[in-house]
Design a protein around this motif. Structure first.
Motif, PDB file in Angstrom:
ATOM      1  N   VAL A  71      -9.839   7.230   5.441  1.00 19.18           N
ATOM      2  CA  VAL A  71      -8.869   7.026   4.361  1.00 19.18           C
ATOM      3  C   VAL A  71      -8.149   8.336   4.032  1.00 19.18           C
ATOM      4  O   VAL A  71      -6.915   8.384   3.917  1.00 19.18           O
ATOM      5  N   ALA A  72      -8.910   9.402   3.907  1.00 21.58           N
ATOM      6  CA  ALA A  72      -8.327  10.697   3.566  1.00 21.58           C
ATOM      7  C   ALA A  72      -7.385  11.178   4.664  1.00 21.58           C
ATOM      8  O   ALA A  72      -6.306  11.720   4.396  1.00 21.58           O
ATOM      9  N   SER A  73      -7.790  10.947   5.911  1.00 21.88           N
ATOM     10  CA  SER A  73      -6.969  11.376   7.039  1.00 21.88           C
ATOM     11  C   SER A  73      -5.620  10.660   7.023  1.00 21.88           C
ATOM     12  O   SER A  73      -4.573  11.276   7.259  1.00 21.88           O
ATOM     13  N   ARG A  74      -5.667   9.396   6.726  1.00 18.63           N
ATOM     14  CA  ARG A  74      -4.427   8.616   6.662  1.00 18.63           C
ATOM     15  C   ARG A  74      -3.523   9.125   5.537  1.00 18.63           C
ATOM     16  O   ARG A  74      -2.303   9.243   5.717  1.00 18.63           O
ATOM     17  N   ALA A 107       0.832  -1.209   0.000  1.00 17.76           N
ATOM     18  CA  ALA A 107       0.000   0.000   0.000  1.00 17.76           C
ATOM     19  C   ALA A 107       0.865   1.257   0.000  1.00 17.76           C
ATOM     20  O   ALA A 107       0.639   2.190  -0.778  1.00 17.76           O
ATOM     21  N   GLU A 108       1.882   1.273   0.854  1.00 25.12           N
ATOM     22  CA  GLU A 108       2.753   2.451   0.941  1.00 25.12           C
ATOM     23  C   GLU A 108       3.467   2.737  -0.381  1.00 25.12           C
ATOM     24  O   GLU A 108       3.614   3.888  -0.788  1.00 25.12           O
ATOM     25  N   SER A 109       3.945   1.655  -1.015  1.00 28.22           N
ATOM     26  CA  SER A 109       4.749   1.855  -2.220  1.00 28.22           C
ATOM     27  C   SER A 109       3.953   2.516  -3.332  1.00 28.22           C
ATOM     28  O   SER A 109       4.499   3.258  -4.140  1.00 28.22           O
ATOM     29  N   HIS A 110       2.669   2.228  -3.366  1.00 30.67           N
ATOM     30  CA  HIS A 110       1.830   2.779  -4.435  1.00 30.67           C
ATOM     31  C   HIS A 110       0.848   3.825  -3.926  1.00 30.67           C
ATOM     32  O   HIS A 110       0.043   4.320  -4.693  1.00 30.67           O
ATOM     33  N   TYR A 143       0.666   8.425   4.772  1.00 33.61           N
ATOM     34  CA  TYR A 143       0.679   6.975   4.836  1.00 33.61           C
ATOM     35  C   TYR A 143      -0.488   6.448   4.003  1.00 33.61           C
ATOM     36  O   TYR A 143      -1.429   7.173   3.716  1.00 33.61           O
ATOM     37  N   ALA A 144      -0.393   5.171   3.638  1.00 31.32           N
ATOM     38  CA  ALA A 144      -1.468   4.563   2.862  1.00 31.32           C
ATOM     39  C   ALA A 144      -2.376   3.766   3.793  1.00 31.32           C
ATOM     40  O   ALA A 144      -1.893   3.090   4.693  1.00 31.32           O
ATOM     41  N   PRO A 145      -3.681   3.852   3.588  1.00 34.11           N
ATOM     42  CA  PRO A 145      -4.617   3.231   4.527  1.00 34.11           C
ATOM     43  C   PRO A 145      -4.904   1.759   4.235  1.00 34.11           C
ATOM     44  O   PRO A 145      -4.956   1.337   3.085  1.00 34.11           O
ATOM     45  N   ILE A 146      -5.107   1.015   5.317  1.00 29.58           N
ATOM     46  CA  ILE A 146      -5.570  -0.374   5.269  1.00 29.58           C
ATOM     47  C   ILE A 146      -6.948  -0.419   5.928  1.00 29.58           C
ATOM     48  O   ILE A 146      -7.109   0.066   7.055  1.00 29.58           O
ATOM     49  N   VAL A 147      -7.913  -0.978   5.220  1.00 33.56           N
ATOM     50  CA  VAL A 147      -9.254  -1.139   5.770  1.00 33.56           C
ATOM     51  C   VAL A 147      -9.511  -2.636   5.936  1.00 33.56           C
ATOM     52  O   VAL A 147      -9.412  -3.392   4.969  1.00 33.56           O
ATOM     53  N   VAL A 148      -9.789  -3.063   7.158  1.00 40.98           N
ATOM     54  CA  VAL A 148     -10.094  -4.475   7.403  1.00 40.98           C
ATOM     55  C   VAL A 148     -11.600  -4.617   7.544  1.00 40.98           C
ATOM     56  O   VAL A 148     -12.232  -3.893   8.326  1.00 40.98           O
ATOM     57  N   ILE A 149     -12.168  -5.519   6.778  1.00 37.89           N
ATOM     58  CA  ILE A 149     -13.618  -5.670   6.782  1.00 37.89           C
ATOM     59  C   ILE A 149     -13.985  -7.148   6.920  1.00 37.89           C
ATOM     60  O   ILE A 149     -13.426  -8.012   6.248  1.00 37.89           O
ATOM     61  N   ALA A 150     -14.910  -7.426   7.833  1.00 39.25           N
ATOM     62  CA  ALA A 150     -15.425  -8.795   7.980  1.00 39.25           C
ATOM     63  C   ALA A 150     -16.337  -9.095   6.804  1.00 39.25           C
ATOM     64  O   ALA A 150     -17.051  -8.208   6.307  1.00 39.25           O
TER      65      ALA A 150
END
Lengths: 342, 342, 342, 342
Positions: free
Chosen positions: B206-209, B158-161, B214-221
């Motif tokens: 996401v925008a705040s991150r 995520a960070e790299s891109h 930094y690039a955001p990760i969203v974990v979803i069940a």
């Protein structure tokens, strides 16, 4: 309010997760400012500190060790230690200290808080899991995981050569790592400091395992001692083992097994790999929650307390109570593991 | 006494550890004999069984899955299911059943035990951790560990891109895996079935991150649902997601984030890797202890009970009570994790 | 044709993958039958063998060690060893032997094949990677991976306490594991048997690392020796190290660093964990290909040859040539790694 | 001399190791200065750069991704791209560029170097391993390792439910990851883009595996295509698969297997986890050596060349030659793997 944070004692996976949680919640929810004292109690003693804001704690969650450094400096054994700490806190305008450490580090926090009115909140830390008042400490799950993976690997080498493998794990005074990793790794004997072991009994387990056409793994805590310790000391070998980490009781036991059973035995001493590196998910979870609850305690002015795990809840207990006695392995847990010996 | 053992429902790391512990202690301490029924309730229903002695359980502790096989067969929905099970137990001279399973499998055991007098002892099993009456179920720690390691890996890509990565984890009805792995993995948003999520709020995190570079990760069940679910259904897209495992809510969310924020977003669906493979040390420990205590209950004739973890103790609770309601994520735990969103 | 298979010398991840590949391809493509000789050369010497069909090799690919057992028995040093092996092969109607082993085991195969006409095909095996004529041996990549992961972990504990960590890895005569894991782990010094080390130079690297505010990691092969070895021997300490595996050159070096630099230093001896457990993907790939090509050689009657890796190709070389000299670390590779010392 | 460094294309474990090696050796041995261009070719195109000294590259060896960011920007498709890059290099006084990337990124470097005289040295990078002229690219071993571990885990869940598991791995144009991880993971079928697969043949392998009382694992590259592709396209389903990453050919195949064999089948799409996270020891080794040799080439003014692995040696080849054709899976390697199908 400005809050100081320090980490003392041996390093432990999860320390950075605690620091991050404290700074994130303290800054966002309570408007605290933070400074980090360097190298445990040496930091406030010498006024050695660094600024600690949200940018400084980004990305540290998965990193082992502690960004603040650690030491075993004890201000209560230092000339005017308490006075110098007070002066330091005053100078840096620090209104509360979060102290992350084990028995020694927290013992200082308890006395500073209870006897000298220094406002401290404690966070328990030890990979050995031997602190009272908390179900588990962070770092322990990581250490057990590393030891278990090593034992998994050693099974195949033991089987291939039909030899005994003795695995020495951490635990000077309590056998928690040996107990958990030994049970999880399918050890055929687990030897802990809490009960002196009988070498002949160990040899009987070893023989029983060989009779089933498998090779035995013996997991031994570094602090475990044989029943016939006096004899051992008499020939001088354990004496030198006492302070040489790498030729300890594990190697002594392997030689005894070889001479008594005639089977080849080898020793592996896991050593520092058990305490380094990225924390397990469980330890990140526990360390993060400890941090969040510690800063809540600071916010509420509930000093002299330590956060602790009870079931799935985080509670607060007096630091002094928590550090008053070592949590050793419960005999009934040891008996559970003993179902798999031999 | 001869004791039957079966494993039902989805497979789960630690099942073999339970079986091994039951057979080891039952044979050695109580002189029990064992047979294993194959494929959950199908085994006793059809009399399909295998002998189960200590040699059969050697070496299975670290192995994922179940040596007995599993299925979702429900004898209560089968013609004369109860009668056939009774006949089977009588024919094989089985005096007690140890039933290892989740809500459905144990629900059958509860009714068989309470209503029909079939002597059952239950062992709770679900990687989802959503069974009441126990602090944790085995398999959960392994699943959280695998998901956390995946999230660790995804951060760097995520960070790299500088793109958003949405990680869909298991959890149809409860968000425990998402919550624990998201917190341990440093996720910037965690979405669980227990509370409908607001896509705009997710986009704000996401925008705040991104603002923090930094690039955001969203974990979803997998069972999480958006607040504006009706609109979603109207355009038909979620409808098809409902039964296509691999293009579920995670992928839907990634597209929404892309269209609302203009940032690239990618989805990873972890899927079955979360439930396979060798159990973590914690899960081996818990599963082994469950097995030991379950056979104690059999020995004592304490039927209709299930073993459960409370703190560090194993206790017994009525099976019926344990399966009566789903254990969902405690809102206060979710709030703890929310300290790190954005 | 009936083919015999044996594994000799120290165990090594990938042995089972070789056995599986030989049996799968030999049975399916060439209609061979197989027997496995137990415990290396002891098997054919004593006629100790087991049947080896496809069912016996199912599931063994990811398992470390060897299902055939191993030993260091040398038939050339046994009374009438060659005669007994010939008799054994005749009795079991074995027309060819696949010999999987290191320098010693293959050395026997070379002489049996070249001097006594016993039809042998060799497969090179050593975690030390010190066999000539092949780019790599299987087991080496696994060992390097385990050592590298340990070094990763040790960095964080070194940093937290600003102490030196000396990591002793396998390699009595060649420094390949030290070189690769040291480079991959970011070591600040790598010490190998191929060149005697200068303790003062090591201390200079250590000091340089501390000046950059980082803690140094020193990776040392168990067979590395200091330049001033004579002095060491004179005080007797290295003498005892010679046969005590666990207090070897690593610990000696740590003490020297402590006394010369005044910095704390600790030692970790990785030991047998480097050679056990599941092989890496690379090693499974290499071992499987070695097995496939070895059975091709048997099928073609190309005896006295050993399979070897050259680039991405598997080639055949005379066993005798391959075992004639140790492959030590190329000085230019060591110089590459030295770019990162200090 | 001042040297610019950039990383282009998809991220890949080992990029940071290359950067570190370049900067360490270039600074220490040759006295070069370095700047890092951000986000691949976008950096020099827009003059977006950061200083890059030894302190900036400390600690990045084990970190996945790239500290310089990446993009797919192609200056040859940008208005006056070449002119802007030249101007940028002139302005930053950059005398040479090290370009780390895959086919596209290196293709630009080849033309810039050969046609426009921009002094470039290339470092090949792709997790797909499909670049000609080098035995392996870094990132590939890490990806194969992750995929193999996932397959290991999936075996146990497949066995427990006796269902087919289809694992979709990366590889749009070349099947290297599928081939290596499938062979290392003990897959019962491996399907690659290089040869269209016959669903009935796959079903025959699946049936054969079930007959041996094991559950089959099918590993499929994302770019693999069925022989009867036209039929597939006609019903429209593969069309949408073409651009929807998560419901690709793997899921299509699972449904086909289910409908043709009557056995349950499940799909797991490994996705981005294959390219993130810490590089394997092998990849750190290879990436580091590539970096060291690339800066040697810069120092020698040997532009237009790319470093490459041949056996255990690093060599230089013309960039243009290396990127002129895709390296696809060698049919004889595929046949080796096919020994284990069914």
């Amino acid at each position: 309010m400005r809050v100081g944070v320090l980490t003392g004692g041996g390093d432990c996976p999860g320390l950075n997760a605690v620091i991050r949680a404290i700074v994130r919640k303290g800054t966002q929810s309570y408007g605290h400012e933070f400074i980090g004292y360097r190298d445990g109690w040496r930091g406030p003693l010498e006024g050695d500190h660094v600024p600690l804001g949200i940018p400084a704690v980004r990305g540290i969650l998965p990193r082992g060790g502690t960004i603040l450094g650690s030491s075993r400096t004890n201000p209560l054994k230092t000339a005017d230690g308490v006075g110098r700490i007070r002066a330091s806190l005053a100078e840096q305008e620090v209104g509360a200290l979060v102290v992350i450490g084990g028995e020694d580090t927290l013992g200082v926090a308890a006395r500073l808080s209870d006897e000298y009115g220094v406002p401290c909140v404690g966070v328990p830390k030890t990979i050995d899991n031997d602190l009272s008042a908390t179900d588990y400490t962070f770092g322990f799950d990581t250490a057990v995981g590393i030891a278990t993976e090593a034992i998994d690997r050693l099974h195949t080498t033991a089987e291939s050569h039909m030899r005994v493998l003795v695995v020495e794990v951490m635990g000077r005074h309590a056998g928690w790592i040996a107990l958990h990793s030994g049970l999880a790794g399918g050890a055929n004997a687990i030897l802990i400091p809490e009960r002196r072991f009988d070498v002949d009994q160990v040899c009987a387990w070893v023989a029983s395992r060989f009779r089933a056409s498998y090779a035995p793994i013996v997991v031994i805590a570094e602090g475990a001692m044989p029943k016939d310790g006096d004899l051992v000391l008499k020939d001088g070998s354990l004496d030198s083992f006492g302070h040489v980490r790498l030729s300890g009781v594990g190697e002594w036991l392997a030689k005894e097994i070889e001479s008594r059973t005639g089977k080849e035995a080898r020793t592996t001493v896991l050593g520092h790999v058990q305490r380094g590196g990225t924390p397990s998910a469980f330890d990140r979870w526990l360390a993060t929650r400890f941090g969040l609850h510690a800063i809540d305690a600071v916010h509420e002015g509930d000093f002299g307390k330590m956060v602790a795990l009870r079931g799935t809840a985080i509670v607060r207990v007096p630091i002094a109570e928590a550090t008053s006695r070592l949590k050793t392995v419960d005999p009934t847990l040891y008996e559970e593991a003993a179902n798999f010996f031999g």
